[in-house]
Design a protein around this motif. Structure first.
Motif, PDB file in Angstrom:
ATOM      1  N   ASP A   1       0.852  -1.185   0.000  1.00  0.00           N
ATOM      2  CA  ASP A   1       0.000   0.000   0.000  1.00  0.00           C
ATOM      3  C   ASP A   1       0.884   1.230   0.000  1.00  0.00           C
ATOM      4  O   ASP A   1       1.849   1.297   0.766  1.00  0.00           O
ATOM      5  CB  ASP A   1      -0.905   0.003   1.243  1.00  0.00           C
ATOM      6  N   ASP A   2       0.560   2.199  -0.840  1.00  0.00           N
ATOM      7  CA  ASP A   2       1.374   3.406  -0.925  1.00  0.00           C
ATOM      8  C   ASP A   2       1.119   4.369   0.232  1.00  0.00           C
ATOM      9  O   ASP A   2       1.854   5.334   0.404  1.00  0.00           O
ATOM     10  CB  ASP A   2       1.168   4.121  -2.269  1.00  0.00           C
ATOM     11  N   GLU A   3       0.115   4.103   1.047  1.00  0.00           N
ATOM     12  CA  GLU A   3      -0.168   4.946   2.206  1.00  0.00           C
ATOM     13  C   GLU A   3       0.655   4.439   3.398  1.00  0.00           C
ATOM     14  O   GLU A   3       0.443   3.329   3.883  1.00  0.00           O
ATOM     15  CB  GLU A   3      -1.661   4.914   2.545  1.00  0.00           C
TER      16      GLU A   3
ATOM     17  N   ASN B   1      -5.111   1.035  -6.127  1.00  0.00           N
ATOM     18  CA  ASN B   1      -4.692   2.330  -6.666  1.00  0.00           C
ATOM     19  C   ASN B   1      -3.396   2.797  -6.030  1.00  0.00           C
ATOM     20  O   ASN B   1      -3.386   3.280  -4.905  1.00  0.00           O
ATOM     21  CB  ASN B   1      -5.801   3.374  -6.459  1.00  0.00           C
ATOM     22  N   MET B   2      -2.295   2.598  -6.776  1.00  0.00           N
ATOM     23  CA  MET B   2      -0.980   3.045  -6.333  1.00  0.00           C
ATOM     24  C   MET B   2      -0.272   3.670  -7.520  1.00  0.00           C
ATOM     25  O   MET B   2      -0.525   3.280  -8.660  1.00  0.00           O
ATOM     26  CB  MET B   2      -0.148   1.854  -5.823  1.00  0.00           C
ATOM     27  N   PRO B   3       0.613   4.636  -7.261  1.00  0.00           N
ATOM     28  CA  PRO B   3       1.389   5.200  -8.374  1.00  0.00           C
ATOM     29  C   PRO B   3       2.342   4.139  -8.924  1.00  0.00           C
ATOM     30  O   PRO B   3       2.710   3.205  -8.224  1.00  0.00           O
ATOM     31  CB  PRO B   3       2.153   6.359  -7.733  1.00  0.00           C
ATOM     32  N   GLY B   4       2.704   4.273 -10.181  1.00  0.00           N
ATOM     33  CA  GLY B   4       3.564   3.264 -10.796  1.00  0.00           C
ATOM     34  C   GLY B   4       2.729   2.032 -11.112  1.00  0.00           C
ATOM     35  O   GLY B   4       1.672   2.122 -11.728  1.00  0.00           O
TER      36      GLY B   4
ATOM     37  N   VAL C   1       5.436  -3.020   2.141  1.00  0.00           N
ATOM     38  CA  VAL C   1       6.107  -2.353   1.033  1.00  0.00           C
ATOM     39  C   VAL C   1       5.122  -1.322   0.478  1.00  0.00           C
ATOM     40  O   VAL C   1       3.917  -1.432   0.708  1.00  0.00           O
ATOM     41  CB  VAL C   1       6.581  -3.332  -0.067  1.00  0.00           C
ATOM     42  N   HIS C   2       5.631  -0.350  -0.238  1.00  0.00           N
ATOM     43  CA  HIS C   2       4.804   0.792  -0.609  1.00  0.00           C
ATOM     44  C   HIS C   2       4.580   0.959  -2.112  1.00  0.00           C
ATOM     45  O   HIS C   2       4.117   2.008  -2.554  1.00  0.00           O
ATOM     46  CB  HIS C   2       5.393   2.061   0.005  1.00  0.00           C
ATOM     47  N   SER C   3       4.895  -0.081  -2.874  1.00  0.00           N
ATOM     48  CA  SER C   3       4.633  -0.028  -4.311  1.00  0.00           C
ATOM     49  C   SER C   3       4.607  -1.440  -4.876  1.00  0.00           C
ATOM     50  O   SER C   3       5.138  -2.379  -4.265  1.00  0.00           O
ATOM     51  CB  SER C   3       5.703   0.794  -5.037  1.00  0.00           C
TER      52      SER C   3
END
Length: 125
Positions: free
Chosen positions: A7-9, A59-62, A34-36
């Motif tokens: 999760d990107d949060e 929904n994560m960037p990249g 991990v964040h991505s």
């Protein structure tokens, strides 16, 4: 059981650690964050796919969680790890896409941690 949370949060980590503190303390669960999607693939390629539950935000960037799910399904030898997708948007398109890509479950945010704990306990991972 080892659980990889993607999760990107960044604020999700203390929340999970608080909600699963008893299970972590008794060594029932081991959480890795991990964040991505890219970090998740790197971790899985280094540490293997076995004996893991993967909880991934969509929904994560990249690399999105759906792209990550697709890569996991194509990269590992059968049987694939259990993957539960998490999204703030429980729309039919995301749910159907996740199911088609091989997701084992779909959870919506805010997470119902009691339900998540029940689902984890029912797994034979």
């Amino acid at each position: 059981m080892k659980i990889l949370v993607v999760d990107d949060e960044y604020d999700i980590q203390p929340l999970f650690q608080q909600r699963f503190r008893r299970e972590i303390k008794s060594n029932e669960l081991e959480l890795k964050f991990v964040h991505s999607g890219e970090e998740a693939m790197e971790y899985l390629e280094t540490n293997g796919y076995r004996d893991k539950l993967i909880l991934s935000d969509i929904n994560m960037p990249g690399m999105s969680g759906l792209e990550l799910l697709d890569k996991i399904q194509k990269s590992c030898t059968p049987p694939p790890p259990v993957v539960m997708m998490i999204s703030a948007y429980g729309d039919e398109e995301n749910i159907n896409t996740a199911q088609k890509l091989g997701a084992d479950d779909f959870l919506t945010k805010p997470l119902d941690f009691n339900l998540l704990k029940e689902k984890i306990k029912s797994l034979n991972v």
